[in-house]
Design an enzyme around this catalytic site. Structure first.
Site, PDB file in Angstrom:
ATOM      1  N   GLU A  45       4.724   0.656  -5.846  1.00  0.00           N
ATOM      2  CA  GLU A  45       4.334   1.400  -4.805  1.00  0.00           C
ATOM      3  C   GLU A  45       4.804   3.198  -4.791  1.00  0.00           C
ATOM      4  O   GLU A  45       4.417   3.863  -4.582  1.00  0.00           O
ATOM      5  CB  GLU A  45       4.234   1.186  -3.315  1.00  0.00           C
ATOM      6  CG  GLU A  45       3.803  -0.461  -3.323  1.00  0.00           C
ATOM      7  CD  GLU A  45       2.208  -0.471  -3.930  1.00  0.00           C
ATOM      8  OE1 GLU A  45       1.409   0.404  -3.720  1.00  0.00           O
ATOM      9  OE2 GLU A  45       1.946  -1.616  -4.221  1.00  0.00           O
ATOM     10  N   MET A  74       0.649  -1.305   0.049  1.00  0.00           N
ATOM     11  CA  MET A  74       0.094   0.196   0.012  1.00  0.00           C
ATOM     12  C   MET A  74       0.860   1.283   0.115  1.00  0.00           C
ATOM     13  O   MET A  74       1.748   1.280   0.825  1.00  0.00           O
ATOM     14  CB  MET A  74      -0.822  -0.145   1.210  1.00  0.00           C
ATOM     15  CG  MET A  74      -1.755   1.310   1.347  1.00  0.00           C
ATOM     16  SD  MET A  74      -2.939   1.304  -0.173  1.00  0.00           S
ATOM     17  CE  MET A  74      -3.274   2.984  -0.070  1.00  0.00           C
ATOM     18  N   GLU A  75       0.538   2.269  -0.776  1.00  0.00           N
ATOM     19  CA  GLU A  75       1.323   3.584  -1.277  1.00  0.00           C
ATOM     20  C   GLU A  75       1.167   4.511  -0.041  1.00  0.00           C
ATOM     21  O   GLU A  75       1.452   5.499  -0.700  1.00  0.00           O
ATOM     22  CB  GLU A  75       1.065   3.743  -2.773  1.00  0.00           C
ATOM     23  CG  GLU A  75      -0.318   4.304  -2.870  1.00  0.00           C
ATOM     24  CD  GLU A  75      -1.343   3.428  -3.254  1.00  0.00           C
ATOM     25  OE1 GLU A  75      -1.326   2.178  -3.058  1.00  0.00           O
ATOM     26  OE2 GLU A  75      -2.390   4.051  -4.040  1.00  0.00           O
TER      27      GLU A  75
END
Ligand code: B3K
Ligand code: ZN
Length: 882
Positions: free
Chosen positions: A306, A271-272
């Site tokens: 990401e 998750m970025e």
């Protein structure tokens, strides 16, 4: 657990901005075993023109409100309504900013959904995309509400010496009584889905990076204690990604720190979150002994993906979730380009296309079909799909093909310049390319709206020294009711002579525009004529898969065989051979099913042997060429009334026939590719050699009379790539042998405490071709190391079986379907998102033969009829049964 399933459908056409804007969020997070207290101070303001009577409606999910203040005063009970899902406030100031303080109490330990704030192996961490922030505090939890955030974390120093949040570190210190704090400040306005915090006892690998304009960035990758040494390759990939984005797209990093945290319990890959990426540890931790070359490539891709989101996703985000492909399709395109530049462009392209056809095509042609930009959803988490991601990336690639590299870059530059800081739409994105490229993309934009895989039919006519190509596009009807109008399709092609050279021929007539090696097909059909002279050239069409279509090209067999040998475009060579092999296996599967004699085309087997040994080609490409299509792939070629048993026999037979055709040569080739012990390097060329060795192993294994050599190879393997290839061949070819059991036991004994390797052990057994496989996976479920609550482990066993064992999952007695359905029901109570994702394994149930359709439907209906299913799972089941 509280359910929020009201069956509500969210529609794109209903979009409107919020009544209130959020300027800033100040968070105080107090972490203690068993509970977390959250105090959110939110600066809001009613937007211009919004009526005084409009209440403020904030989203929540399973929240417990413990306090509420407006501009420092407690809010009187008659001015608000709070439920776990909603906080509604009335009589708020008409004009000017005001401050809302919201206190909530959370229980991260019991958060098994892994959305919001939860604990993974003792580490506090968050996941907020798509709608997880509302599980932390009440908020306008949607991507078009952008605010700056400051976060103060407090925790016990013993259990959480590391305290991280988005942005830059501001201050930290001691609080006495074993407590400490840290304050983080993120100056970049962001939507709530990019919020993150992490607290725990972690090791770190530190490094630095200096950006092109001289900003010094402190990099760190945090891991479980003792494992930071395994993050070295990820760190290297991160630095390469940072350089690449500067050079290729002129994008620099914009904070003083960039942190990555690897955790074990995570619903997806990574998750970025701004400045604080949280990763499934599968995409960070590597060493040669525990990770395969595929794992190395996966880490490189996900780290890059990401990181690239920092510009495509974070600096420019999405206006609403319907625009998800704006960040995901574009960022996949960017990570694909990165891997192509870092490794091999043709190999990367072939792998991406292979993945697209394996994942996206069945989705686009089955009950879960939706456009790249959907117009409605019930549960947004179910739209993080191959269509949004992979087909979304193909659309960006087509824009590049249509515009050419320079104008494409100009369009990207304009997009970054114009929309930095925005929550944008696909229309905004396309407009940048229209302006920078001087082109109208109105027709092209249908690719975003119309679902389904178009069919491109190509035919050739050769007469009087002229070659006429006829191209016809067709979008099958019933494509989610989203229209079947013709697309603007860029079709890259080459005309090849008998020596393997591209002929430089301009069309002499035709009704489609041809620019260089690209035909722009914009009508339903077009013809293009070339003056070729007396020799008919070989037509290499749809090079590099320049449009995501099903190609039907009634090409002569000898032309395909020739292209498989000499197309100067490597993708074209791969495709020509793959089409021949696919056709051979489809025929064999149909013959097996009908009880007819099966024959394997000698010329095709010969072409496979030659490709394997063609020293002019890089080994990684040869590996892709000689790998026979998997059983699921053959099933797709068969298309309907699928009989997995016949497919299994046909593929086995093909392996044996290929071994008979080239076995001795394959053995010799494998030994020349072997590397000296201890010489492991993860670079693309070395990985390619290992890939070719591994690709030939199932062929060679199919001809063995005894499993002993495979056990020997397993025992001698010096790295996980070779080890896993050997044990897979052993378990797949000799599943009942004592050698297979011995290898499985040895593998377990050695890697028992290594979660990522144990996942491989579960998957390997779940994919075994045995008649009692359902009983075997049930035994594995009872294994002490099986943990339904850990998504990687659940995917390894349940997903490994449902998507990696076609014959077992689709067993005619329905036992495979029922076993998976039962697991989904159990998992849904813990983790709806992962249950829903695994349920997509049923998406092609209608393609199987009648007895299987009947038992699959019964299992699906029984599951769908259960009470209290999550919105996630019931959405997938409903659509799958529609
Ligand atoms: N943006 C996240 C995916 C979030 C999934 C939410 N269900 C990872 C990525 O695509 O980079
Ligand atoms: Zn992404």
């Amino acid at each position: 657990m509280l359910r929020t399933d009201d069956g509500q459908t969210i529609r794109l056409e209903d979009y409107r901005p919020t009544d209130f804007a959020v300027h800033h969020v100040d968070m105080l997070v107090r972490l203690r075993d068993g509970a977390a207290e959250i105090r959110a101070d939110i600066r809001l303001e009613r937007r211009e023109g919004v009526a005084m009577s409009a209440p403020l409606v904030l989203d929540g999910d399973e929240l417990v409100l413990t306090g509420l203040w407006l501009d420092g005063e407690p809010v009187a009970p008659e001015r608000f309504d709070a439920t776990p899902e909603r906080l509604v406030l009335r009589d708020l100031p008409a004009r000017g900013p005001f401050g809302l303080r919201i206190e909530t109490r959370l229980s991260p330990e019991t958060n098994t959904q892994l959305m919001g704030l939860y604990r993974s192996d003792g580490v506090w961490c968050t996941q907020c995309e798509a709608e997880g922030f509302r599980r932390i505090t009440y908020f306008l939890d949607r991507p078009d509400v952008l605010a700056t955030y400051r976060v103060r974390l407090e925790a016990d120093r013993a259990s959480a010496p590391i305290l991280l949040a988005n942005g830059n570190p501001l201050e930290s210190g001691d609080l006495g009584e074993g407590r400490h704090f840290a304050v983080w400040d993120d100056p970049h306005p962001k939507p709530s889905y990019l919020f993150a915090l992490v607290a725990g006892d972690l090791d770190a690998l530190h490094d630095r990076f200096t950006t092109a304009s001289g900003r010094d960035v402190a990099l760190a990758i945090y891991t479980e204690k003792g494992l930071s040494g395994r993050a070295a390759y990820a760190m290297d990939a991160l630095k390469r990604s940072m350089i690449w984005d500067e050079r290729r797209f002129g994008r620099e990093y914009d904070l003083d720190v960039f942190n990555i945290v690897a955790i074990s319990a995570f619903n997806m890959g990574a998750m970025e979150n701004k400045g604080l990426n949280v990763f499934n540890h599968k995409y960070v931790l590597l060493d040669p002994d525990t990770a395969t070359d595929g794992d190395y490539a996966g880490v490189e891709t996900v780290i890059a993906h990401e990181y690239f989101h920092n510009w495509t996703g974070n600096r420019i985000t999405c206006r609403d979730w319907f625009q998800l492909c704006l960040k995901e399709g574009l960022t996949v395109y960017r990570d694909q380009e990165f891997s192509a530049d870092e490794r091999s462009r043709p190999v990367k392209r072939i792998s991406s296309v292979h993945g697209l056809k394996a994942q996206q095509f069945p989705e686009d042609q089955g009950p879960l079909q939706h456009p790249v930009r959907p117009t409605r959803y019930r549960e947004i988490n179910n739209f993080y799909t191959a269509t949004v991601y992979e087909k979304g990336a193909e659309l960006v690639r087509m824009i590049e093909t249509i515009l050419g590299a320079a104008r494409f870059r100009a369009g990207m530059d304009l997009y970054f310049e114009r929309h930095d800081g925005d929550a944008a739409t696909i229309e905004d994105f396309l407009r940048c390319f229209e302006e920078a490229g001087g082109i109208d993309l109105w027709q092209f934009s249908r690719w975003y709206h119309q679902a389904g895989t178009p069919v491109l039919t190509v035919s050739e006519r050769f007469a009087n020294g002229q070659l006429t190509l006829r191209l016809e596009q067709d979008l099958p009807k019933g494509a989610a009711g989203t229209g079947t109008e013709p697309f603007h399709m860029p079709i890259r092609f080459g005309l090849v002579d008998a020596q393997g050279h591209d002929l430089a021929l301009e069309p002499v007539a035709g009704d489609a525009e041809v620019e260089g090696d690209v035909i722009h097909l914009t009508e339903r059909s077009a013809e293009i004529v070339f003056d070729t002279g007396e020799t008919r050239p070989l037509v290499s069409i749809l090079r590099d898969f320049s449009a995501p279509v099903t190609l039907r090209h009634d090409q002569r067999r000898e032309d395909r065989l020739a292209l498989a040998r000499l197309d100067p475009n490597p993708f074209g060579r791969w495709r020509a051979l793959t089409d021949l092999v696919g056709e051979m296996l489809r025929e064999a599967a149909l013959a097996e099913g009908a009880g007819r004699a099966v024959r394997y085309d000698e010329a095709v087997l010969d072409a496979l042997c030659r490709s394997a040994g063609d020293a002019a080609l890089e080994p990684a490409l040869r590996a892709l060429m000689v790998t026979l299509p998997g059983e699921a792939e053959i099933a797709r070629l068969v298309g309907s009334e699928i009989d997995p048993e016949a497919i299994h026999r046909a593929r086995r037979g093909a392996l044996r026939a290929l071994n008979a055709a080239g076995g001795a040569g394959f053995q010799a080739l494998r030994s020349t590719l072997a590397e000296p012990a201890g010489a492991f390097s993860p670079d693309a060329a070395s990985a390619g050699r290992r890939a070719l060795r591994a690709a030939l192993l199932p062929v060679v294994a199919s001809g063995l009379a005894s499993p002993a050599p495979l056990l020997g190879e397993f025992e001698a393997a010096g790295n996980m790539t070779d080890r896993l290839a050997a044990i897979t061949a052993l378990v797949h070819v000799f599943p009942a042998s004592a050698e297979a059991q011995a290898a499985l036991a040895a593998f377990f004994g050695r890697f028992e405490t290594d979660a990522l390797v144990l996942d491989k052990w579960f998957t390997l057994q779940a994919t075994a071709p045995t008649d009692d496989i359902v009983e075997a996976v049930e035994r594995l479920r009872a294994h002490p190391k099986f943990d339904l609550g850990n998504p990687n482990r659940a995917r390894a066993l349940i997903g490994g079986f449902a998507t990696g064992n076609q014959r077992g999952f689709n067993r005619a007695d329905g036992a495979g379907y029922r076993w998976v359905a039962e697991r989904l029901a159990e998992l849904d109570r813990l983790n709806p998102q992962t249950a829903a994702r695994l349920a997509t394994a049923f998406r092609s149930w209608r393609s199987f033969d009648a007895p299987r359709r009947a038992v699959a439907e019964a299992a699906l209906r029984e599951l769908a009829g259960r009470k209290d299913l999550s919105r996630d799972l019931s959405d997938i089941l409903t659509r799958t049964l529609e």
